[in-house]
Design an enzyme around this catalytic site. Structure first.
Site, mmCIF file in Angstrom:
data_model
loop_
_atom_site.group_PDB
_atom_site.id
_atom_site.type_symbol
_atom_site.label_atom_id
_atom_site.label_comp_id
_atom_site.label_asym_id
_atom_site.label_seq_id
_atom_site.Cartn_x
_atom_site.Cartn_y
_atom_site.Cartn_z
ATOM 1 N N LYS A 22 0.790 -1.306 0.125
ATOM 2 C CA LYS A 22 -0.129 -0.162 0.067
ATOM 3 C C LYS A 22 0.776 1.371 0.186
ATOM 4 O O LYS A 22 0.565 2.106 -0.796
ATOM 5 C CB LYS A 22 -0.926 0.042 1.288
ATOM 6 C CG LYS A 22 -1.371 1.401 1.503
ATOM 7 C CD LYS A 22 -2.395 1.380 2.764
ATOM 8 C CE LYS A 22 -1.541 1.557 4.256
ATOM 9 N NZ LYS A 22 -1.334 2.930 4.306
ATOM 10 N N ASN A 23 1.943 1.191 0.834
ATOM 11 C CA ASN A 23 2.748 2.537 0.935
ATOM 12 C C ASN A 23 3.469 2.828 -0.263
ATOM 13 O O ASN A 23 4.206 3.751 -0.249
ATOM 14 C CB ASN A 23 3.538 2.501 2.170
ATOM 15 C CG ASN A 23 2.681 2.733 3.587
ATOM 16 O OD1 ASN A 23 1.329 2.972 3.449
ATOM 17 N ND2 ASN A 23 3.055 2.308 4.707
ATOM 18 N N CYS A 116 -4.926 12.227 12.579
ATOM 19 C CA CYS A 116 -5.743 10.987 12.462
ATOM 20 C C CYS A 116 -5.469 10.102 13.637
ATOM 21 O O CYS A 116 -4.989 10.569 14.589
ATOM 22 C CB CYS A 116 -5.196 10.133 11.213
ATOM 23 S SG CYS A 116 -3.810 9.409 11.400
ATOM 24 N N ARG A 121 -0.010 13.890 13.298
ATOM 25 C CA ARG A 121 0.710 13.988 12.039
ATOM 26 C C ARG A 121 0.771 15.458 11.299
ATOM 27 O O ARG A 121 0.029 15.505 10.545
ATOM 28 C CB ARG A 121 0.018 12.917 11.142
ATOM 29 C CG ARG A 121 -0.138 11.426 11.546
ATOM 30 C CD ARG A 121 -0.756 10.396 11.017
ATOM 31 N NE ARG A 121 0.384 9.736 10.137
ATOM 32 C CZ ARG A 121 -0.010 8.495 9.224
ATOM 33 N NH1 ARG A 121 -0.952 8.069 9.376
ATOM 34 N NH2 ARG A 121 0.891 8.415 8.529
ATOM 35 N N ASP A 306 4.651 0.244 12.053
ATOM 36 C CA ASP A 306 3.469 -0.212 11.209
ATOM 37 C C ASP A 306 3.345 -1.752 11.699
ATOM 38 O O ASP A 306 2.316 -2.276 11.577
ATOM 39 C CB ASP A 306 3.442 -0.172 9.880
ATOM 40 C CG ASP A 306 2.961 1.157 9.250
ATOM 41 O OD1 ASP A 306 2.593 2.087 10.384
ATOM 42 O OD2 ASP A 306 3.053 1.332 8.158
ATOM 43 N N ARG A 398 -8.278 -0.713 4.736
ATOM 44 C CA ARG A 398 -7.700 0.269 4.314
ATOM 45 C C ARG A 398 -6.068 -0.467 3.867
ATOM 46 O O ARG A 398 -5.389 0.156 3.076
ATOM 47 C CB ARG A 398 -7.382 1.393 5.343
ATOM 48 C CG ARG A 398 -8.546 2.168 5.580
ATOM 49 C CD ARG A 398 -8.118 3.378 6.672
ATOM 50 N NE ARG A 398 -7.135 4.187 6.112
ATOM 51 C CZ ARG A 398 -6.374 5.125 7.095
ATOM 52 N NH1 ARG A 398 -7.124 5.308 7.983
ATOM 53 N NH2 ARG A 398 -5.464 5.686 6.555
HETATM 54 C C1 UD1 Z 1 4.375 6.579 6.491
HETATM 55 C C2 UD1 Z 1 3.337 5.290 6.090
HETATM 56 C C3 UD1 Z 1 3.042 4.882 7.358
HETATM 57 C C4 UD1 Z 1 4.182 4.801 8.565
HETATM 58 C C5 UD1 Z 1 5.075 6.084 8.520
HETATM 59 C C6 UD1 Z 1 6.327 5.638 9.304
HETATM 60 C C7 UD1 Z 1 2.596 5.816 4.068
HETATM 61 C C8 UD1 Z 1 1.441 6.044 3.204
HETATM 62 N N1 UD1 Z 1 2.352 5.954 5.433
HETATM 63 O O1 UD1 Z 1 3.723 7.596 6.989
HETATM 64 O O2 UD1 Z 1 2.552 3.897 7.351
HETATM 65 O O3 UD1 Z 1 3.734 4.370 9.952
HETATM 66 O O4 UD1 Z 1 5.539 6.504 7.206
HETATM 67 O O5 UD1 Z 1 7.300 4.635 8.757
HETATM 68 O O6 UD1 Z 1 3.920 5.718 3.518
HETATM 69 N N2 UD1 Z 1 6.151 14.332 11.018
HETATM 70 C C9 UD1 Z 1 6.330 15.477 11.331
HETATM 71 N N3 UD1 Z 1 6.152 16.458 10.545
HETATM 72 C C10 UD1 Z 1 6.111 16.406 9.098
HETATM 73 C C11 UD1 Z 1 6.022 14.813 8.870
HETATM 74 C C12 UD1 Z 1 6.192 14.043 10.017
HETATM 75 O O7 UD1 Z 1 6.516 16.008 12.446
HETATM 76 O O8 UD1 Z 1 6.018 17.112 8.356
HETATM 77 C C13 UD1 Z 1 6.454 13.226 12.040
HETATM 78 C C14 UD1 Z 1 5.226 12.614 12.149
HETATM 79 O O9 UD1 Z 1 4.090 12.866 12.994
HETATM 80 C C15 UD1 Z 1 5.768 11.097 12.916
HETATM 81 C C16 UD1 Z 1 6.944 11.075 12.050
HETATM 82 O O10 UD1 Z 1 7.412 12.299 11.690
HETATM 83 O O11 UD1 Z 1 5.834 11.101 14.072
HETATM 84 C C17 UD1 Z 1 7.088 10.076 11.047
HETATM 85 O O12 UD1 Z 1 6.166 10.475 10.075
HETATM 86 P P1 UD1 Z 1 6.406 9.978 8.420
HETATM 87 O O13 UD1 Z 1 7.749 9.539 8.299
HETATM 88 O O14 UD1 Z 1 6.208 11.545 7.635
HETATM 89 O O15 UD1 Z 1 5.045 9.141 8.188
HETATM 90 P P2 UD1 Z 1 4.020 9.151 6.910
HETATM 91 O O16 UD1 Z 1 4.828 9.685 5.750
HETATM 92 O O17 UD1 Z 1 2.989 10.175 7.553
#
Ligand code: UD1
Length: 417
Positions: A22-23, A116, A121, A306, A398
């Site tokens: 999915k990711n 979420c 996030r 995850d 999902r």
């Molecule tokens: C992606 C994955 C999700 C997985 C996560 C971590 C997809 C669609 N989803 O989510 O399944 O659990 O990586 O491996 O690929 N953060 C900030 N600011 C930002 C962005 C992130 O503070 O602008 C923080 C987030 O709140 C979280 C951490 O960084 O605590 C990791 O987030 P991130 O790696 O961005 O995860 P996603 O891309 O949302």
């Protein structure tokens, strides 16, 4: 509202093919916005999150058609730059459309994805990076209006945390920008490399994906390609957990072993034995698992957040105490209260969860609150004495394609109600 009803304490056996990731599929579909011609995406799982991305593509004026696990996508007709709130809210990962639409159309207007189930996030890292590439961003009434008045221009971007989504957004925005972009402290997840492979096959020049520094030389335009999405390492980890918690032996087909290093190592600590041959991985679990002592979730190649919930479910019936430290998301222990209803002994405090293994779980009516929590409750139900009903199946759908059928093919007694 659908539920899963599971009659527990059945051994699993046999072989099963692991679905596409999915990711990977989500950012690859967003990337198609940048391309000319028709791309064919194989191994694209049929999931509600993926369907949401297909709907966004159609709204933008692209053609996106599914036939089984193959998706044909052509964005030659793209004629919009806005994504309505209702579509953005369907999946949090729709934020990767920001970089792609901005690069393709020079403007992107979409609603702020907000928090979420698993945490706040924020998207500050995405926005700061896009600004470095020349985007001018207005945030108003929950909407983001991003423009690139002078085009996007390559830059050096050092991320404060290796965010997966931000790394993807930057790659999407930068691959047709003018000049070179360097991403320092980039996320190294296999899904980043898969996105880079798709984009490079379409003509992008992305170097170092999968490593901490990614260099992107901007190109004029991208063509199209055929691409097969990598197997889903989190679904593989969940199936390993289902085998582990039921003392079973199963074979996963179509996996990439190197993507599962930290997961295999954690289950080995619990006493599982693995053997691999080409793209197959066989797991054989002991009668009773051993406690794993400490499990820390980390960015890849560390143990994936995850897979924390399914592994935690398995640890509830292990011999001894396992401590979990959740370092990625702040609200990722919602499944623990439901596991406690099934007889598990778990205490949580902030990022810590302490699991004292019990000799068995008991069937109960439980409610999933997020995607991976739903998978954890199903794994627990497979091992529990009696019948378990898991509500919140919409979360499961999902990320897990026909999960009840996959488990039934392995001998589980599980039905969707
Ligand atoms: C992606 C994955 C999700 C997985 C996560 C971590 C997809 C669609 N989803 O989510 O399944 O659990 O990586 O491996 O690929 N953060 C900030 N600011 C930002 C962005 C992130 O503070 O602008 C923080 C987030 O709140 C979280 C951490 O960084 O605590 C990791 O987030 P991130 O790696 O961005 O995860 P996603 O891309 O949302």
């Amino acid at each position: 509202m659908s539920k899963m009803r599971i009659a527990g304490r059945q051994r699993l056996s046999g072989a099963v093919k692991v679905q596409g990731a999915k990711n990977s599929a989500l950012p690859i579909l967003a990337a198609a916005v940048l391309t000319k011609g028709e791309s064919v995406i194989y191994n694209c799982p049929a999931l509600s999150d993926v369907e949401a991305s297909l709907q966004i593509l159609r709204w933008l004026g692209c053609r996106a058609e599914r036939s089984g696990n193959t998706v044909l996508v052509s964005c030659d007709g793209i004629d919009r730059f806005d994504i309505p709130d209702a579509l953005m809210r369907k999946t949090r990962s729709s934020i990767v459309f920001l970089g792609a639409v901005l690069a393709a159309r020079g403007r992107a207007k979409l609603s702020f994805p907000g928090g979420c189930e698993i945490g706040l996030r924020p998207i500050d890292i995405h926005l700061r990076a896009l600004k470095k590439l020349g985007a001018v961003i207005k945030e108003r009434h929950g909407f983001l209006d991003c423009r690139a008045p002078h085009g996007l221009v390559g830059a050096e971007i050092a991320l404060p945390f290796p965010s997966v989504g931000a790394t993807e957004d930057i790659m999407l925005a930068a691959c047709t920008a003018s000049g070179t972009t360097t991403v320092i402290n980039a996320a190294r997840e296999p899904e980043i490399s898969d996105l880079a492979d798709y984009l490079n096959n379409c003509g992008a020049k992305i170097y170092g994906a999968g490593e901490g520094v990614i260099v992107i030389d901007g190109v004029e335009s991208l063509g199209c390609c055929e691409h097969a999405v990598i197997p889903d390492r989190i679904v593989a980890a969940t199936l390993i957990s289902c085998a582990a918690i039921t003392g079973s032996e199963i074979t996963l087909q179509g996996v990439i072993h190197s993507h599962l290093g930290a997961v295999v190592s954690a289950f080995e600590d619990a006493g599982c034995v693995f053997s691999s041959h080409e793209n197959e991985l066989r797991v054989s679990a002991p009668q009773r698992l051993q406690a794993m002592k400490i499990v820390r979730t980390m960015p890849y190649p560390g143990f994936p957040t995850d897979a924390q919930a399914p592994l935690l479910a398995a640890s509830t019936v292990a011999d001894g105490t396992t401590v979990f430290i959740e370092n990625i998301f702040e609200n990722r222990y919602r499944h623990t209260a439901e596991l406690v209803r099934m007889g598990a002994e778990i205490k949580t405090e902030g990022k810590f969860a302490v699991v004292e293994g019990v000799s068995r779980l008991y069937g109960a009516s439980v409610e999933a609150g997020d995607l991976r929590g739903a998978a954890a409750l199903i794994a627990a139900g497979l091992s529990a004495e009696g019948t378990t009903e898991v509500g919140g199946v919409r979360y499961l759908e999902r990320g897990y394609e026909d999960f009840e059928l996959v488990l039934t093919s392995l001998g589980a007694d599980i039905k969707k109600l």
